[in-house]
Design an enzyme around this catalytic site. Structure first.
Site, PDB file in Angstrom:
ATOM      1  N   ARG A 223      54.890  12.054  30.283  1.00  0.00           N
ATOM      2  CA  ARG A 223      54.580  13.452  30.641  1.00  0.00           C
ATOM      3  C   ARG A 223      55.848  14.267  30.419  1.00  0.00           C
ATOM      4  O   ARG A 223      56.904  13.928  30.944  1.00  0.00           O
ATOM      5  CB  ARG A 223      54.036  13.569  32.066  1.00  0.00           C
ATOM      6  CG  ARG A 223      55.048  13.538  33.167  1.00  0.00           C
ATOM      7  CD  ARG A 223      54.513  13.995  34.517  1.00  0.00           C
ATOM      8  NE  ARG A 223      55.069  13.243  35.623  1.00  0.00           N
ATOM      9  CZ  ARG A 223      56.295  13.430  36.126  1.00  0.00           C
ATOM     10  NH1 ARG A 223      57.095  14.343  35.628  1.00  0.00           N
ATOM     11  NH2 ARG A 223      56.717  12.686  37.130  1.00  0.00           N
TER      12      ARG A 223
ATOM     13  N   TYR B 100      65.391  13.881  39.099  1.00  0.00           N
ATOM     14  CA  TYR B 100      65.323  12.420  38.974  1.00  0.00           C
ATOM     15  C   TYR B 100      65.311  11.899  37.548  1.00  0.00           C
ATOM     16  O   TYR B 100      65.375  10.700  37.342  1.00  0.00           O
ATOM     17  CB  TYR B 100      64.098  11.870  39.730  1.00  0.00           C
ATOM     18  CG  TYR B 100      62.756  12.476  39.327  1.00  0.00           C
ATOM     19  CD1 TYR B 100      62.071  12.002  38.222  1.00  0.00           C
ATOM     20  CD2 TYR B 100      62.199  13.523  40.055  1.00  0.00           C
ATOM     21  CE1 TYR B 100      60.847  12.552  37.856  1.00  0.00           C
ATOM     22  CE2 TYR B 100      60.980  14.068  39.703  1.00  0.00           C
ATOM     23  CZ  TYR B 100      60.300  13.594  38.601  1.00  0.00           C
ATOM     24  OH  TYR B 100      59.112  14.153  38.241  1.00  0.00           O
TER      25      TYR B 100
ATOM     26  N   HIS C 178      55.805  16.621  37.474  1.00  0.00           N
ATOM     27  CA  HIS C 178      54.651  15.888  38.026  1.00  0.00           C
ATOM     28  C   HIS C 178      53.529  16.872  38.370  1.00  0.00           C
ATOM     29  O   HIS C 178      52.378  16.706  37.979  1.00  0.00           O
ATOM     30  CB  HIS C 178      55.078  15.109  39.263  1.00  0.00           C
ATOM     31  CG  HIS C 178      53.941  14.571  40.057  1.00  0.00           C
ATOM     32  ND1 HIS C 178      53.136  13.557  39.597  1.00  0.00           N
ATOM     33  CD2 HIS C 178      53.433  14.940  41.274  1.00  0.00           C
ATOM     34  CE1 HIS C 178      52.185  13.314  40.503  1.00  0.00           C
ATOM     35  NE2 HIS C 178      52.349  14.137  41.512  1.00  0.00           N
TER      36      HIS C 178
END
Ligand SMILES: Cc1ncc(C[n+]2csc(CCOP(=O)(O)OP(=O)(O)O)c2C)c(N)n1
Ligand SMILES: [Mg+2]
Length: 372
Positions: free
Chosen positions: A263, A276, A267
């Site tokens: 992706r 992250y 998210h």
């Protein structure tokens, strides 16, 4: 390179690929025999997904949609796999596989769901897509139940369930695998391994080398596929569907398909991936982009040119603009907030609904703003 033939009979780490990132056919024996129009229509739907995604993120940023889960990067997996199904096959998805809805005709009300209206879920039910599921993995047993129901009734339809790499750590998913294996159910377990479960990387999700190999423990085939290659996801899904319905035999079998992909975005619109993951990783995956490789293939084989590409972009833009206008113009009936949670609403809820109705009858919709 893997040998040709049944793409499901390979070792689970022998990733099926038809088009490489440049759009070159790397395994001609697996190239699906699809009409030119179908291939171009697949490309159109992938473009639609990419643009839908951009517009949905922008609408969320302007406060017009609620939290939204972007799909960019995952078009090849969602569109390619759904093209291999029949319209009566039942699709259950997690929350990111908008591409399945696009292939099924994209009822404009789908966007209403993301603006907070349950009507969006009703609209996708009409095209055999079940409501999205936020509680990770818990829809997978339901999809197995759908497959069991279809088999019991003798319906010629498969149940296809999308879930993420993160979902594979949920007990529900393993119970579903086990049940489907034991009861010979016509179900396709479609894992969209996009390398992350929010901030949790694939390497920390499981110690297995692949997700596909988990199928062995349940007694059915598992196959890994390049999820950014729409033709590869098409062929493996078509083969798994054939096996699920088993037209010549008497033993339908499930399959676990692991579509390896990425992706590009966050998210959800509530997430900041820079906390992250490294931008370099995103850039490396962008080099495998499903739209770029499919366009290159279609152009190299004379199925796509500038004129056709422009026409597709224009049509996508218009269709989306129309859907978005309808969503922005939508005036919901306040009564709707009392629906959908209960088949038979409890008395207290009905009393609240009646109270609101009485207020509106007396004061009009300004009553909704009153602090009474
Ligand atoms: C049972 C459960 N646990 C945790 C969460 C919080 N949560 C929402 S999405 C998500 C990650 C899921 O990752 P994955 O299955 O890989 O799907 P992806 O979002 O990558 O498409 C988590 C942990 C949840 N919604 N439900
Ligand atoms: Mg994931």
């Amino acid at each position: 390179m893997a040998s040709a033939g049944d793409p499901l009979s390979r070792p689970p780490d022998d990733r099926v690929q038809v088009l490489d990132p440049e759009g070159t056919v790397v395994e001609p024996d697996l190239l699906p025999d699809l009409p030119d129009e179908t291939l171009v229509s697949m490309y159109r739907d992938m473009r639609f997904c990419r643009r839908f995604d951009e517009r949905a993120v922008n609408l969320q940023r302007r406060g017009r949609l609620g939290t939204y889960a972007p799909l960019a990067g995952q078009e090849g997996s969602q569109v390619g796999s759904t093209y291999a199904l029949s319209e009566s096959d039942l699709v259950s998805y997690q929350y990111r596989e908008h591409g399945a809805v696009v292939v099924r005709g994209f009822p404009w009300e789908y966007l209403l769901y993301w603006a907070g209206h349950e009507r969006g879920n009703e609209a996708i039910a009409d095209v055999n897509v079940f409501p999205l599921n936020i509680s990770v993995g818990s829809h997978v047993p339901h999809a197995v139940g759908l497959a069991w129901g279809a088999k019991y009734r003798g319906d010629d339809r498969a149940s296809v369930v999308h879930f993420g790499d993160g979902a594979t750590s949920e007990g529900d998913v393993h119970e579903a695998f086990n049940f489907a294996g034991v009861f010979d159910l016509p179900v396709l377990f479609f894992c969209n391994n996009n390398q992350w479960a929010i901030s949790h990387p694939r390497a920390r999700q499981t110690a297995s080398r692949t997700i596909a190999e988990k199928a062995a423990a349940y007694g059915f085939d598992g196959v890994q596929v390049d999820g950014m290659d729409p033709l590869a996801t098409y062929v493996v899904t078509a083969a798994a569907r054939e096996k699920a319905l088993d037209p010549d035999g008497d033993r339908p079998r499930p399959t676990l398909l692991e579509a390896v992909q990425y992706r590009y975005g966050a998210h959800t619109t509530a997430d900041d991936p820079s906390a992250y993951r490294d931008e370099g990783e995103v850039e490396r995956w962008r080099q495998r982009d499903p739209l770029v490789r499919f366009a290159a293939f279609l152009r190299d084989t004379g199925r796509l040119d500038d004129e056709r590409e422009d026409a597709i972009r224009e049509e996508v833009e218009e269709t989306l603009a129309e859907a978005i206008d309808r969503v922005l113009d939508h005036e919901p009936d306040p009564d709707e907030m009392f629906e959908h949670a209960f088949a038979e609403p409890p008395a207290a809820l009905l009393a609240q609904r009646d109270h609101l109705r009485a207020l509106r009858a007396r004061h009009g919709d300004d009553a909704l703003l009153e602090d009474e």
